[in-house]
Design an enzyme around this catalytic site. Structure first.
Site, PDB file in Angstrom:
ATOM      1  N   CYS A 130      47.266  21.802   1.166  1.00  6.45           N
ATOM      2  CA  CYS A 130      45.776  22.404   0.372  1.00  6.45           C
ATOM      3  C   CYS A 130      46.275  22.722  -0.983  1.00  6.45           C
ATOM      4  O   CYS A 130      45.103  22.799  -1.405  1.00  6.45           O
ATOM      5  CB  CYS A 130      44.991  22.633   1.485  1.00  6.45           C
ATOM      6  N   HIS A 243      41.228  29.319  -1.627  1.00  3.00           N
ATOM      7  CA  HIS A 243      42.905  29.361  -2.370  1.00  3.00           C
ATOM      8  C   HIS A 243      42.220  29.206  -3.476  1.00  3.00           C
ATOM      9  O   HIS A 243      41.263  28.761  -4.225  1.00  3.00           O
ATOM     10  CB  HIS A 243      43.361  28.341  -2.097  1.00  3.00           C
TER      11      HIS A 243
HETATM   12  N1  LIG Z   1      43.462  25.907   7.539  1.00  8.39           N
HETATM   13  C1  LIG Z   1      44.227  25.406   5.998  1.00  8.39           C
HETATM   14  O1  LIG Z   1      43.271  25.608   5.311  1.00  8.39           O
HETATM   15  C2  LIG Z   1      44.551  23.664   6.713  1.00  8.39           C
HETATM   16  C3  LIG Z   1      44.234  23.323   5.433  1.00  8.39           C
HETATM   17  C4  LIG Z   1      45.516  22.265   4.600  1.00  8.39           C
HETATM   18  C5  LIG Z   1      45.825  21.122   6.378  1.00  8.39           C
HETATM   19  N2  LIG Z   1      46.369  21.810   7.420  1.00  8.39           N
HETATM   20  C6  LIG Z   1      46.773  21.625   8.650  1.00  8.39           C
HETATM   21  O2  LIG Z   1      45.288  21.189   9.854  1.00  8.39           O
HETATM   22  C7  LIG Z   1      46.081  21.921  10.914  1.00  8.39           C
HETATM   23  C8  LIG Z   1      45.287  22.382  11.683  1.00  8.39           C
HETATM   24  O3  LIG Z   1      45.138  23.317  10.948  1.00  8.39           O
HETATM   25  P1  LIG Z   1      43.976  24.393  11.153  1.00  8.39           P
HETATM   26  O4  LIG Z   1      43.967  25.686  10.390  1.00  8.39           O
HETATM   27  O5  LIG Z   1      42.541  23.918  12.218  1.00  8.39           O
HETATM   28  O6  LIG Z   1      44.292  24.666  12.690  1.00  8.39           O
HETATM   29  P2  LIG Z   1      44.222  26.378  13.865  1.00  8.39           P
HETATM   30  O7  LIG Z   1      42.787  26.581  13.845  1.00  8.39           O
HETATM   31  O8  LIG Z   1      45.079  26.814  14.716  1.00  8.39           O
HETATM   32  O9  LIG Z   1      43.469  23.934  14.354  1.00  8.39           O
HETATM   33  C9  LIG Z   1      44.680  24.349  16.280  1.00  8.39           C
HETATM   34  C10 LIG Z   1      43.926  22.753  16.003  1.00  8.39           C
HETATM   35  O10 LIG Z   1      44.623  22.150  17.362  1.00  8.39           O
HETATM   36  C11 LIG Z   1      44.907  21.965  18.015  1.00  8.39           C
HETATM   37  N3  LIG Z   1      45.853  21.999  18.886  1.00  8.39           N
HETATM   38  C12 LIG Z   1      46.737  22.470  19.099  1.00  8.39           C
HETATM   39  N4  LIG Z   1      48.095  22.284  19.842  1.00  8.39           N
HETATM   40  C13 LIG Z   1      47.659  21.129  20.713  1.00  8.39           C
HETATM   41  C14 LIG Z   1      47.512  20.100  21.341  1.00  8.39           C
HETATM   42  N5  LIG Z   1      49.004  20.702  22.053  1.00  8.39           N
HETATM   43  N6  LIG Z   1      47.527  19.052  21.618  1.00  8.39           N
HETATM   44  C15 LIG Z   1      45.867  19.303  21.513  1.00  8.39           C
HETATM   45  N7  LIG Z   1      45.157  19.766  20.084  1.00  8.39           N
HETATM   46  C16 LIG Z   1      46.167  21.077  19.993  1.00  8.39           C
HETATM   47  C17 LIG Z   1      44.096  23.011  18.757  1.00  8.39           C
HETATM   48  O11 LIG Z   1      43.119  23.151  19.926  1.00  8.39           O
HETATM   49  P3  LIG Z   1      43.399  23.961  21.100  1.00  8.39           P
HETATM   50  O12 LIG Z   1      42.021  24.752  20.503  1.00  8.39           O
HETATM   51  O13 LIG Z   1      43.124  23.539  22.368  1.00  8.39           O
HETATM   52  O14 LIG Z   1      44.487  25.357  21.245  1.00  8.39           O
HETATM   53  C18 LIG Z   1      42.945  22.707  17.551  1.00  8.39           C
HETATM   54  O15 LIG Z   1      41.928  22.472  17.440  1.00  8.39           O
HETATM   55  C19 LIG Z   1      47.514  21.780  10.790  1.00  8.39           C
HETATM   56  O16 LIG Z   1      48.355  20.703  10.256  1.00  8.39           O
HETATM   57  C20 LIG Z   1      47.301  22.185   8.901  1.00  8.39           C
HETATM   58  O17 LIG Z   1      48.603  22.501   8.339  1.00  8.39           O
HETATM   59  C21 LIG Z   1      45.255  22.368   7.820  1.00  8.39           C
END
Ligand SMILES: NC(=O)c1ccc[n+]([C@@H]2O[C@H](COP(=O)([O-])OP(=O)(O)OC[C@H]3O[C@@H](n4cnc5c(N)ncnc54)[C@H](OP(=O)(O)O)[C@@H]3O)[C@@H](O)[C@H]2O)c1
Length: 332
Positions: A130, A243
């Site tokens: 990001c 950010h």
């Molecule tokens: N946040 C950002 O700004 C951002 C920016 C760029 C990229 N990313 C990337 O995007 C991804 C998600 O980030 P996030 O910030 O959205 O995280 P998050 O809020 O913690 O959400 C994680 C998601 O993954 C799901 N998940 C976790 N374990 C799982 C499993 N075993 N099987 C299926 N689904 C599962 C969760 O489902 P449950 O609700 O059921 O646990 C939830 O929907 C990461 O790879 C991160 O590096 C994030």
């Protein structure tokens, strides 16, 4: 676009997943069916798409039958395990995690910078880190004008970059401190409320963190610039969303503030906000919830040869994740 597509979102309940749903709605993406997938913990949970409830299902090997576009945002290990099942089922995967970003077979794309790379995909296209995406939104137009050699940068990264649990941690800590109670830290190694942490992602032997090296490693691929150098310090700040990055960039050609402002003001997805005398400069609070990144504080760098200093801010849940992924899906 007249045809409609069966779209799946993996990690639909997460901070990025929710924004993916909102972005599909906002951009009127041609969706025939939306499949929302998450962990077993979320099975049965209802999320809304265009005012209609959609029930979340558990992500399984066979979740992708009929899916044409799969937007992944559930972490790198989930992408590594399940993206191949999606591709096998005939879907094109747009992956938000770090799992495939450095794979030569996987295009790493910011549509405003290297949309042309998408055509080389073999089923998976990666969304960049990001902070890298937001920085490149401002750096690439300057690179096109002056030819970038290297950058020094410090980031100011919002807690939503860590996910839904980190947003909750900041909220709870602020509440505890205001109530005179000791704050609890579970997501971060230190209190994040009223603090800044010079620590994003895990440390490498060099002393840099993995997040810090993404700017150079991913920047080289996206800019098609194998010698691009980036020395970055990534800092987590108690901001909920969006950010900011302070960048000092050195270029091949002589630079001018006027030309820099001109090329930046003409760049899609970027707003020039650069009137410091009237207190006008990019602010993460204003970028939060908005698609466009903002750039300002443009000045001749007093310590670099052919150098410019600038400040860029953007909503990392949108341009750094959900929006960039949906833009890629539109290009597919
Ligand atoms: N946040 C950002 O700004 C951002 C920016 C760029 C990229 N990313 C990337 O995007 C991804 C998600 O980030 P996030 O910030 O959205 O995280 P998050 O809020 O913690 O959400 C994680 C998601 O993954 C799901 N998940 C976790 N374990 C799982 C499993 N075993 N099987 C299926 N689904 C599962 C969760 O489902 P449950 O609700 O059921 O646990 C939830 O929907 C990461 O790879 C991160 O590096 C994030």
């Amino acid at each position: 676009m007249s045809r409609k597509y069966h779209v799946a979102i993996v990690g639909a309940t997460g901070a990025v997943g929710i924004e993916m749903i909102r972005t599909l709605e906002k951009r009127n993406f041609p969706v025939s069916k939306l499949t929302l997938l998450a962990s077993a913990r979320s099975v049965g949970k209802q999320l809304s798409y265009l005012g209609q409830p959609v029930v979340v299902q558990e992500l399984l090997d066979d979740s992708f039958a009929g899916v044409e576009i799969a937007l992944f945002s559930a972490g790198a290990s989930i992408s590594r395990k399940f993206a191949p099942f999606a591709v096998q089922a005939g879907a094109v995967v747009v992956d938000n995690s770090s799992a495939f970003r450095m794979d030569a077979d996987v295009p790493l794309v910011v549509p405003e910078v290297n949309a042309g790379d998408i055509k080389n995909h073999r089923g998976i296209i990666a969304n960049p880190n990001c902070t890298t995406a937001i920085t490149l939104m401002a750096l690439n137009p300057l690179h096109q004008a002056f030819g970038v050699k290297r950058i020094f940068a410090a980031t100011y990264q919002a807690v939503s970059g860590t996910g839904a649990q980190a947003i909750e941690e900041l909220r709870a800590q602020v509440g505890d401190i205001v109530a005179g109670q000791a704050p609890q830290s579970k997501v971060y190694p230190h209190q994040i409320a009223f603090n800044v942490l010079p620590h994003v992602d895990s440390f490498l032997d060099t002393g840099y963190t993995r997040e810090e090296m993404k700017m150079q490693n991913e920047g080289r691929r996206i800019l098609h610039l194998p010698d691009f150098k980036a020395s970055v310090t990534c800092v987590r700040v108690p901001v909920y969303r969006a950010h900011s990055v302070a960048v000092n960039a050195e270029f091949e050609k002589p630079v001018s503030v006027e030309k820099a402002r001109e090329v930046l003001s003409l760049s899609p997805g970027l707003k020039l906000v650069d009137d410091p005398v009237n207190n006008k400069y990019p602010l993460p609070l204003r970028c939060a919830g908005h698609d466009d990144c903002e750039v300002g504080r443009i000045r001749i760098d007093c310590a670099l040869e052919n150098g410019l200093a600038f400040w860029v801010a953007g909503d990392q849940l949108l341009k750094g994740a959900a929006l960039n992924a949906v833009q890629i899906a539109e290009l597919i």
